[in-house]
Enzyme design. Structure first.
Site, PDB file in Angstrom:
ATOM      1  CB  ALA A 239      65.178 126.078  69.061  1.00 37.94           C
TER       2      ALA A 239
ATOM      3  CB  CYS B 285      72.083 127.723  69.027  1.00 36.36           C
ATOM      4  SG  CYS B 285      70.808 127.018  67.969  1.00 36.36           S
TER       5      CYS B 285
END
Length: 358
Positions: free
Chosen positions: A199, A309
């Site tokens: 990610a 996130c």
């Protein structure tokens, strides 16, 4: 897909924030073939729910909170300058030669991956994240299984080395992370590092390429003062909104739930379409227009709720520095060729060839 799709900003936000909807990972079968791939997801922050998610995020956020991100700023600029110095005169592929290698170098430095091994990371990551698409082939599934096994084995070995010889890096902090007597298990440690590596650069590569293309091809391209940090920060946010790097984030109903007037039964799946939500005219005036002065800009590119996130501060810092550095050397660029990847969930460019203008 047999999945409800939330396209509006309010509806997508409700899906992301509703605690009755969870990230429920379904093991891939046959489980003997998918063993490593399955635990890499089941033991990660991304695919777990409270109380496990709360515990993992607390341990990982503690490591992230030790100044790792901000201390990287000078090094990110140094890496960006080094990549720009290697560019040829004239046209260049900004994805292959700049946007793609930079986040890999940054996340590798953050975690303490030796320089000689960094070329391994991007191929492993790309093979694994191909599994998130809706049109995978058997060959791609086999490649994902192989990559998961190799990636996990590599991180296990590196973590074992850090346990014996600590360094000034995030992997060392993850090895040492404790909350009282609690600490990450061996699988949780590896799953966290692999998630951060995946990610930590996929979103940055795609966010940079998508946003740069949107800006450079915008009608009457609006100018941005690259020497003004606030202007660059607004440009970054518009990069992320206008052509989001992640387009679909899925949830599963854990109990009978009503979202935006839709009744969901336990097990029903619903996905927030982030790209659509970020073009919602109810929230963004003239949403299809690329506007680097847009403020406020409440996009959902990094998600929302408990799964927001954790690497968003690093992604924003990295995008701002890489943009400012690129524009400092090439204040005006023109798109020569643009080739998008044939993907939907993780949206990005295979090639984006640009040429310095004037």
């Amino acid at each position: 897909m047999r999945t409800w799709l939330a396209t509006g900003h309010a509806e997508a936000g409700a899906v992301l924030r509703d605690r009755r909807l969870g990230r429920i990972f379904g093991p891939r079968t046959p489980e003997a073939e998918w063993d490593t791939f399955n635990w890499l997801h089941a033991d990660s922050i991304l695919d777990s729910e409270p109380p496990k998610h709360t515990r993992l995020r607390r341990l990982v956020a503690g490591a992230f909170g030790r100044g790792h991100v901000q201390r990287l700023a000078p090094r990110i600029e140094e890496l960006a300058q080094g990549l720009l110095a290697q560019l040829p005169d004239g046209s260049f592929d900004v994805i292959e030669q700049y946007a793609e290698p930079l986040p890999v170098l940054v996340i590798a430095e953050l975690l303490g991956v030796p320089e000689a091994d960094r070329h391994l990371l991007r191929p492993w990551s790309q093979a694994i994240v191909r599994m998130y698409e809706v049109d995978r082939t058997p060959a791609e599934e086999a490649a994902a299984r192989t990559a998961a096994g190799e990636f996990a084995a590599y991180v296990e070995e590196l973590a074992a080395h850090r346990a014996k010889a600590p360094g000034e890096d995030l992997l060392t902090d993850l090895v040492q992370a404790r909350d009282g007597s609690d600490r990450l298990s061996a699988h949780e440690l590896v799953a966290t590092a692999v998630l951060l590596l995946n990610a930590g650069h996929e979103a940055s590569v795609n966010g940079f390429g998508n946003g740069l293309h949107s800006w450079l091809t915008a009608p009457a391209r609006p100018a941005v003062d690259a020497t003004d940090p606030a202007a660059v920060d607004r440009l970054v946010e518009e990069f992320l909104r206008h052509d989001s790097p992640l387009h679909l984030f899925e949830r599963t109903a854990k109990e009978p739930t009503s979202v935006a007037g839709v009744e969901l039964a336990p097990g029903d799946k619903v996905a927030a379409l982030l790209g659509a939500a970020n073009r919602d005219p109810a929230v963004f005036a003239d949403p299809n227009r690329f506007d680097p002065t847009r403020d406020p800009n409440p996009h959902l590119a990094f998600g929302a709720g408990i799964h927001f996130c954790i690497g968003a501060p690093l992604a924003r810092l990295e995008l701002a520095i890489s943009l400012r550095t690129l524009l400092g050397r090439h204040p005006r660029l023109e798109v020569v060729e643009a080739v998008q990847r044939p993907t939907f969930v993780l949206r990005g460019f295979e090639r984006l060839v640009v040429s310095p203008a004037g």
